[in-house]
Write an enzyme that holds these catalytic residues in place. Structure first.
Site, mmCIF file in Angstrom:
data_model
loop_
_atom_site.group_PDB
_atom_site.id
_atom_site.type_symbol
_atom_site.label_atom_id
_atom_site.label_comp_id
_atom_site.label_asym_id
_atom_site.label_seq_id
_atom_site.Cartn_x
_atom_site.Cartn_y
_atom_site.Cartn_z
ATOM 1 N N SER A 30 0.944 -1.264 -0.154
ATOM 2 C CA SER A 30 0.037 0.099 0.027
ATOM 3 C C SER A 30 0.888 1.248 -0.089
ATOM 4 C CB SER A 30 -0.867 0.019 1.133
ATOM 5 O OG SER A 30 -0.133 0.059 2.331
ATOM 6 N N HIS A 87 -37.306 20.800 -19.142
ATOM 7 C CA HIS A 87 -37.361 19.983 -20.141
ATOM 8 C C HIS A 87 -36.433 20.612 -21.368
ATOM 9 C CE1 HIS A 87 -40.969 18.018 -18.255
ATOM 10 N NE2 HIS A 87 -41.252 19.228 -18.047
ATOM 11 N N GLU A 138 -16.532 19.080 -19.726
ATOM 12 C CA GLU A 138 -16.758 17.497 -20.146
ATOM 13 C C GLU A 138 -15.858 16.720 -19.076
ATOM 14 O OE1 GLU A 138 -16.852 16.954 -24.707
ATOM 15 O OE2 GLU A 138 -15.104 18.693 -24.273
ATOM 16 N N LYS A 143 -14.646 26.989 -32.865
ATOM 17 C CA LYS A 143 -14.776 25.413 -32.309
ATOM 18 C C LYS A 143 -14.114 25.569 -30.900
ATOM 19 C CE LYS A 143 -15.128 20.688 -33.364
ATOM 20 N NZ LYS A 143 -14.807 20.012 -32.181
ATOM 21 N N GLN A 187 -8.518 -2.244 4.506
ATOM 22 C CA GLN A 187 -7.335 -1.506 3.678
ATOM 23 C C GLN A 187 -7.852 -0.941 2.573
ATOM 24 O OE1 GLN A 187 -3.650 -3.685 3.524
ATOM 25 N NE2 GLN A 187 -3.395 -2.894 1.454
ATOM 26 N N SER A 212 -8.856 24.648 -32.486
ATOM 27 C CA SER A 212 -7.874 24.809 -33.507
ATOM 28 C C SER A 212 -7.881 26.016 -34.337
ATOM 29 C CB SER A 212 -8.281 23.499 -34.686
ATOM 30 O OG SER A 212 -8.508 24.168 -35.902
#
Lengths: 463, 463, 463, 463
Positions: free
Chosen positions: B24, B157, B291, B284, B323, B278
């Site tokens: 560990s 909604h 995310e 974009k 553990q 880019s």
């Protein structure tokens, strides 16, 4: 004044934390050989198809081969700043072969590249797990062979139920692990589809020969839809599911090892390698490995749940969320393989206390149904047989004498229905009586053992 | 011949895997400062109580202080063979002060020692998370202050429902994170009980002064039952639960950032730091951090599920399964803290496109109920008002003109019930009308903002 | 030709399935009394504030009271077509009082109405669970009082470790359930905030008196943000978390009951009520209830995971996904309450076999450390003491005589360091020696028992 | 005085709760036809083997057939006191045929009986799910056929990435559901093994013909080990896993439906049947079914996690915990089938707004890479091409004119490298260029569609 104003270090710490957030090099470097293999196959195909010059292709391939050697030799200089395995390899390729390195990106996106790497890795990991399961099965068969006639109580509800032979009990686990291996191989087949050529998600505008790349990489098929190909993580879920059920089975075995190792049961003695203790309490043998296996079941379940949660509700196609697919996968593999290895070792190395097992059966009441059946077989109506055995049972409780230790005298004092032949109802006769396919009669168990060996040999030869 | 016979390397690999299984050190070394603090307090108490000589106690404490410096300076020589943090520290203490090192073990067991370390760690981690939440709340308030009158559609909604001001929307998250901080502090209190002195599980035969150790370590109380004290992991579950709900809230915020950043919504622009893109597609802007936060929700849920699974069905007291309590805990902390830091950064750094927001409201039908209410307020029976607004709605669909862009002409052609005053029903009037505590009327929102600042100040001053 | 074309019944079945999908009446009817209480308070306030006529308010309230009586009397005609509890009540109200029924909807939306109902329900359910936990604690204390001096082995790793008294073991569970009750009360507090007045999400354009409604319904506070108020399900997650940890603790207790009920342990005998068996195997007492409790732990964990998954990544505000919050909640309550009731019954009704418990301790090696401590106490250096006890241990293994059954002769033959006083090291002396707060010394345990009674009385008086 | 003393009703309620705890009739009655089929096959075999008289067998079979008719006709009198389906059927059989009913129990235990019933049920349920998936695939293909040339942006990170045709997007889901059907069929195969004849766990002492029973019931094989046979629940886990991944895929589709139905996207219009709204806000179309599908994903995940938790750490063989295997299974089936049915309905019934889709692509920058590729194809060095396109991009941002709407003038003002042919780089040319297997070029998509139809036909014919 904000909380951050108060603590100027906090802002810096925040930035550091955030930059750590996107890095994956610490775990995705395990994909290096898959990544390089994929790049080599891609470069070769680009050359063959005339998408890049064949000289360029050769140069790229050579450079990649050198990188693979550097990494496996431990001489590769990893740069955490480059965030991931792919950037590290690309940057090094640039150092080695210069501008041509950039040509490798032609007709490939990070999305289809990573998916390909991961599928190659899962294929191998799933086969490794299947192989490790075969070794556990092997260990079970070897131990079972020694105990085709060792009787112990079969338990339901952790209460002694009916006598069984120990080999029969072990073969129950053979079946579980056999199904587990099947699920890992199914996960492998799920992974065995090549996404390369899907580009970022829409396919590629270059005249790729996807089939030849798949062939070089050993994939059974190419993906049928580019948008699915870069988003699909089913094969990882499948691996995690196979690993989860395997851990469930291992946890059952571990639980039995722990219970059997208790002083109260005393059925087995695990080897020193898999226990810990103290020299002034030498009988105290903590079954640490069995407990860790049982405990680690949780983490594998957790990884399955984690990825299921991650993919829930994601729109198509690639989303950065999907980067979360690998750590749990790697950790699941790092858990299930040693767990299987430890299980095989424990099974092979344990000492069976067949006397304690038999005694536990003898001192119990598990012959009751067999004795009742005996009377019924003699033509005694069921209800009367039942009353006679109930009387025996009451005697057994009162005197503390188990059904396996009853004398003819006990029988007679319980009911006049018992004749001398009842003494032939023993643990061994009871076990022998369960003489159906799948039953615990030693003959059936030996037959099952033979079948199991054949199945295992067949499985091993297909590895 | 077994599968292992066929592959001699497999056996060796198996042994290696198995030995890795119990180690560990790679994760529990993070407990070093808690472990040393606990040992120092324990040694001091042993000395005071005369259980060991005060000279011995002083020597031990000095040695431990040196070790802490070595570790924080990075000069400590970690030995993976010694498996865990405790053995590493003990072994080094032995090197520094010789045999006396062994006296530190008096009246302590690994079971109560580890439990104490972990509780100290959780107390700190829970407070850290609460503090990080305060910074997200701070960022929300600052952004909200700028937008107490910026109108956007409130969604149900994912359909436009009623107009709200953006500050009101942000304050909804203020409330969520406030509850989250409360849960982390509850987890901290759950951890704030010292198990040291419980021994392996039964208590200690030495005349310990548990209260003084607790005081030195800053624990609010000592544990009331030694068997419970070494087995209890509720406080870790509590931390993981608090972290899970926090991630759930962050995932909701992240989802909104992602949707709002889409070209179709275009409500916000996340700062460069939290997006990737880019240069030939400058519009974009992939919201990678949002995310990743959304995706990492799964792993924290997974850790909660993992530990719940691990503790299920464990008999008392300590079992090695326990553990497994730490890695998931550490990873949860390593996930939630950067996620909060990134969220604070995204909130502070984002640019709001108030025009797009307002336009989305204008071009919609969300004033329908307000217009109906207006008629009802004028004394028109509900049913007639409703018919008039339905006629408007049909017009809106046919012409593509949103309710916010209606002219008096439109109203009149829909129904003669509409008089000129109906033009006063606007997005702003509709927002202003929700003038109840907790409602979106700008006055109420400003009031709520003031209250929120006070609450946050109070919380910050209690840190 | 499609698959559906082939099977005309399939299309119809599909439509039927789909229509079932949105219905909730079969489970949300349990909210009827909360729903009616909420409506009554809302109507009364509308009347007081002059939003509707006071006559109308009175008529509505009367109608609702009649409906409540009909439902509790079982005479209410449920209409599944009306999908949910709210439509059923509204429709009936319309039948009873006519058009005025429609006025009840003024200034209220289904979103804030349902959230209010559910919070009222959770408040009650959380208190019920806390009360049920108090009864389990009560049962533990009563059983513990009878066993403050009954010695059994304390186990680590299911290996006998150190002697403890049975009351001490039971009190470990007292502590767990005490924390559980605390978590349920925290969940109750989390639910104790009234969302009514939040409308669909933006607040209400009517001059509501939210505080007076909250007071009538017994809420401690009103929600601070309308968008949060209709989306927040933290309080349900909190309830499910409290229930999950409670089930984890119950599963540990259940596991011990199952192990202790085995023939091999034989520590307890559960009462007939909680076991099943067969009259010809009267000693076989299947601990069905304990197994069901252990098994049902999974379903409660599952409900927690389900709702965490559902809320992940939902944008504000209300989404229909949130309808999924109730069934798991109800089932968790329907699981944890009977489980607690059964646990209390099992604890109260079980028979302790104190002799078997003591024998298990006697026949073991758990006095080893105490004997070593004894020598050290006499001034023997630790290493020599350790060697002497190791010699004893070897003897114990060779002869099968437990440390609790050693005679002076055994001691002498193991080492000359043992003097006659060593015979005073007994199970009872070992237990008595753990004389620290939280330790197993009978005096400490009795003290702990007194404290526990006081704590329980205090808790009960706060119910 | 205890808490229970204070509340006399509590004790009674407790007893009631506890008795509810073990009942299963409310859910296991769904197994009636499987249970009866299993019993009939068993009775027939007992008769054939001479284990019972053939007259008795005939009588039993007739009685069971009558019971089946009673149940399916709704005339059967269920008795909740009899706890489960099996007792209800047995008791009724006794009423109908008297004492002979008892002979049915010969050579069978509840353990192998229940396992058999459940396997029969899972086989059917898994096939039903596969069939329902085929209908969703069918719906996708029909919708896809209409849109092999409708261009929309393909998204990564919810940012517009590259143009794709809508059929291509739909076919991504075809692939997912195809894998799902494969997993359900694998679950079916896992269930297709008959445990009957395993007795309580050890096998049966009667000369059973297990193969003939398996044949009558349509099982592919008989179980190989009796202890495994009564404990194995892998096949249910498999079903739950298949259902979980299916729900994950459905949740992705649902998320897209929800996003596409937003006013901001406006790509689709779901049919009235699957939405709810209000007549004064006719444009507000709440995608309730999509939200419920997304939300119900959690409950299916939860059932998987629940059963994994339940089986963790269970020793062999049958433990009452395993009774917990059915409710989650049934609910998963009751969730996934209507969800699939609703998905098929939504797919078939939705209206595509191809203009909005195309506009979203036109007004974006997604042709950037194609334009750069065009220059490179003309021999322009990559770096220069890149600079030219960056200049275009800056123009696009400044003017708000999307790449799809650029005129030759725009091109020229950005860079002199552009010649008139660049106008041939259009959305359609870009889509057509992705002309690799799996790519979005309409020709490839049509080919993929043909393949998909063939695969579906093949799958349907194997049903």
């Amino acid at each position: 004044m904000t909380a951050q104003d108060k603590d100027p270090a906090a802002a810096a710490r925040g930035a550091k934390l955030a930059s750590d957030f996107t890095q994956s090099l610490h775990y995705d470097r395990r994909l290096y050989s898959e990544d390089i293999a994929g790049s080599i196959a891609h470069a070769r195909m680009l050359g063959k198809q005339g998408i890049i010059d064949s000289d360029e292709a050769a140069k790229i391939i050579e450079g990649l081969q050198q990188i693979e050697q550097e990494i496996s030799a431990g001489t590769f200089a990893w740069k955490p700043d480059l965030e991931d395995i792919h950037m590290n390899i690309e940057s090094r390729l640039h150092e080695i072969i210069g501008e041509t390195a950039g040509r490798l990106h032609t007709a490939r996106s990070r999305n289809d590249q990573v998916a390909t790497d991961t599928r190659l890795w899962v294929k191998k990991a799933a086969q490794d797990a299947a192989n490790a399961l075969r070794q556990v099965q092997e260990a079970l068969l070897q131990q079972a062979q020694r105990h085709t006639e060792s009787v112990l109580p079969g338990y339901t509800h952790l209460q002694r139920g009916q006598p069984v032979v120990f080999a029969h009990h072990l073969l129950a686990y053979f079946e579980m692990f056999d199904r587990d291996a099947g699920r890992f191989l199914a996960a492998k087949r799920a992974a065995d589809v090549m996404p390369l050529g899907s580009g970022a998600m829409a396919g590629s505008p270059y005249p790729l020969d996807r089939e030849s790349v798949a062939e070089e990489l050993g994939f059974a098929a190419i993906s049928a839809n580019s948008m699915d190909a870069v988003s699909d993580r089913d094969f990882i879920l499948y691996y995690l599911f196979a690993a989860s059920v395997t851990m469930a089975h291992l946890s059952r075995l571990a639980e039995e090892f722990i219970i059997w190792s208790s002083d109260e049961f005393g059925f087995i003695r695990l080897s020193d390698e898999y226990t810990s203790g103290s020299s002034i309490m030498p009988q105290k043998r903590n079954p640490d490995f069995a407990e860790l296996i049982r405990g680690k079941t949780g983490r594998v379940y957790g990884h399955l749940m984690a990825l299921l949660t991650t993919v829930k509700g994601l729109p198509l196609t690639y989303n950065r969320d999907l980067q979360e697919d690998k750590e749990g996968l790697f950790d699941a593999a790092d858990t299930v393989l040693p767990a299987l290895s430890a299980a095989a070792g424990m099974i092979s190395g344990m000492t069976i206390n067949a006397d304690r097992m038999r005694l536990a059966a003898d001192r119990s009441y598990i012959l009751a149904t067999d004795i009742a059946d005996y009377l019924v077989g003699k033509g005694v109506p069921f209800r009367q047989a039942y009353i006679a055995v109930s009387a025996l049972a009451k005697q057994s409780i009162a005197t503390g004498i188990g059904f396996g230790e009853l004398t003819m005298e006990h029988f007679r004092s319980a009911s006049s229905l018992f004749d001398d032949d009842v003494m032939q109802v023993t643990l061994d006769s009871a076990v022998a009586a369960r003489d159906v396919p799948g039953g615990t009669a030693p003959g059936r168990v030996k037959e099952a053992l033979q079948q199991a060996m054949k199945r295992l040999d067949a499985a091993n030869s297909e590895m």
